[in-house]
Design an enzyme around this catalytic site. Structure first.
Site, mmCIF file in Angstrom:
data_model
loop_
_atom_site.group_PDB
_atom_site.id
_atom_site.type_symbol
_atom_site.label_atom_id
_atom_site.label_comp_id
_atom_site.label_asym_id
_atom_site.label_seq_id
_atom_site.Cartn_x
_atom_site.Cartn_y
_atom_site.Cartn_z
ATOM 1 N N TYR A 22 37.564 29.539 71.467
ATOM 2 C CA TYR A 22 36.536 30.570 71.296
ATOM 3 C C TYR A 22 35.737 30.878 72.566
ATOM 4 C CZ TYR A 22 37.639 29.738 66.408
ATOM 5 O OH TYR A 22 38.295 29.603 65.219
ATOM 6 N N HIS A 99 37.655 39.548 65.764
ATOM 7 C CA HIS A 99 37.887 38.110 65.951
ATOM 8 C C HIS A 99 37.997 37.806 67.427
ATOM 9 C CE1 HIS A 99 38.572 37.645 61.692
ATOM 10 N NE2 HIS A 99 39.330 38.724 61.745
HETATM 11 C C1 DQA Z 1 37.504 33.724 63.999
HETATM 12 C C2 DQA Z 1 38.909 33.341 63.515
HETATM 13 C C3 DQA Z 1 38.843 32.612 62.191
HETATM 14 O O1 DQA Z 1 40.159 32.243 61.777
HETATM 15 C C4 DQA Z 1 38.020 31.347 62.322
HETATM 16 O O2 DQA Z 1 37.900 30.701 61.073
HETATM 17 C C5 DQA Z 1 36.689 31.593 62.928
HETATM 18 C C6 DQA Z 1 36.569 32.532 64.039
HETATM 19 C C7 DQA Z 1 37.538 34.325 65.425
HETATM 20 O O3 DQA Z 1 36.553 34.951 65.813
HETATM 21 O O4 DQA Z 1 38.521 34.143 66.156
HETATM 22 O O5 DQA Z 1 35.707 30.964 62.566
HETATM 23 O O6 DQA Z 1 36.977 34.713 63.132
#
Ligand code: DQA
Length: 157
Positions: A22, A99
Site C-alpha cells: 500500500y 484501490h
Molecule cells: C484495497 C484492496 C483491498 O483488497 C484491501 O482489503 C484493502 C485495500 C486497496 O486500496 O488496494 O484494504 O482496497
C-alpha cells in the site's frame, strides 16, 4: 461542486500497514494531496474514513444533495459487502471505486468486487494516483458526462 472521498476499513492504518503493497503515504498525506488537487480543479472536497460498514452506508445514503459524486475505497468490504453495494445502487450520484493495489494481481478472493457493477467505474493498482484519477474522473463525469465513443477518446494510432 462538492466531492466526497470515503476511505473504508483499515485505511486509517495506511503508512504503517503492509507498506510493500500500500506504500508509505498516510491517510493524511493522501487527503492533503487530494485537497490540493481539488483546489486546482475548483471543487470542494470532504474526506472521511470509517472501519464500520453501517457508517459508510449512512454516509453514502446522505451524500446525494450534498455532494455531486463520491470517490470510494471500501477496503476489504469491496469483496463482500452487499450492504454497500445496495447503498451505491440506491443513490443517483456517481460513485468511483478506487484501490491503491491492483486487486486483480493479488489473492483470488480480491479479484471480485461486488461493488464494481454498480459503481460508475473502478481504478485499481495505481497507488495514491488511483485516488487522484478517481477525483479527476468524478469531476469530469459530473461536468461533462462519460464522452463514450466521442473524439476525446485516446486511440491506438
Ligand atoms: C484495497 C484492496 C483491498 O483488497 C484491501 O482489503 C484493502 C485495500 C486497496 O486500496 O488496494 O484494504 O482496497
Amino acid at each position: 461542486m462538492k466531492i466526497l472521498v470515503l476511505h473504508g476499513v483499515n485505511l486509517n492504518l495506511l503508512g504503517q500497514r503492509e507498506k510493500a503493497i500500500y506504500g508509505q503515504a498516510t491517510l493524511d498525506d493522501i487527503n492533503s494531496g487530494l485537497r490540493e488537487l481539488a483546489g486546482q480543479l475548483g471543487v470542494e472536497l470532504e474526506c472521511r474514513q470509517s472501519n464500520h460498514e453501517g457508517q459508510l452506508v449512512d454516509w453514502l445514503q446522505q451524500a446525494p444533495g450534498q455532494y455531486a459524486a463520491v470517490v470510494f475505497n471500501p477496503g476489504a468490504y469491496t469483496h463482500y459487502s452487499i450492504a454497500l453495494r445496495d447503498a451505491i445502487a440506491a443513490i443517483a450520484i456517481p460513485v468511483i471505486e478506487v484501490h491503491l493495489s491492483n486487486i486483480y494481481a493479488r489473492e483470488d478472493f480480491r479479484h471480485r468486487s461486488v461493488l464494481a457493477p454498480v459503481a460508475a467505474g473502478q481504478i485499481s493498482g495505481m497507488g495514491v494516483l488511483s485516488y487522484r484519477l478517481g477525483l479527476l474522473a468524478a469531476v469530469e463525469l459530473v461536468r461533462g458526462g462519460r464522452n463514450d465513443g466521442e473524439e476525446k477518446c485516446i486511440t491506438a494510432d
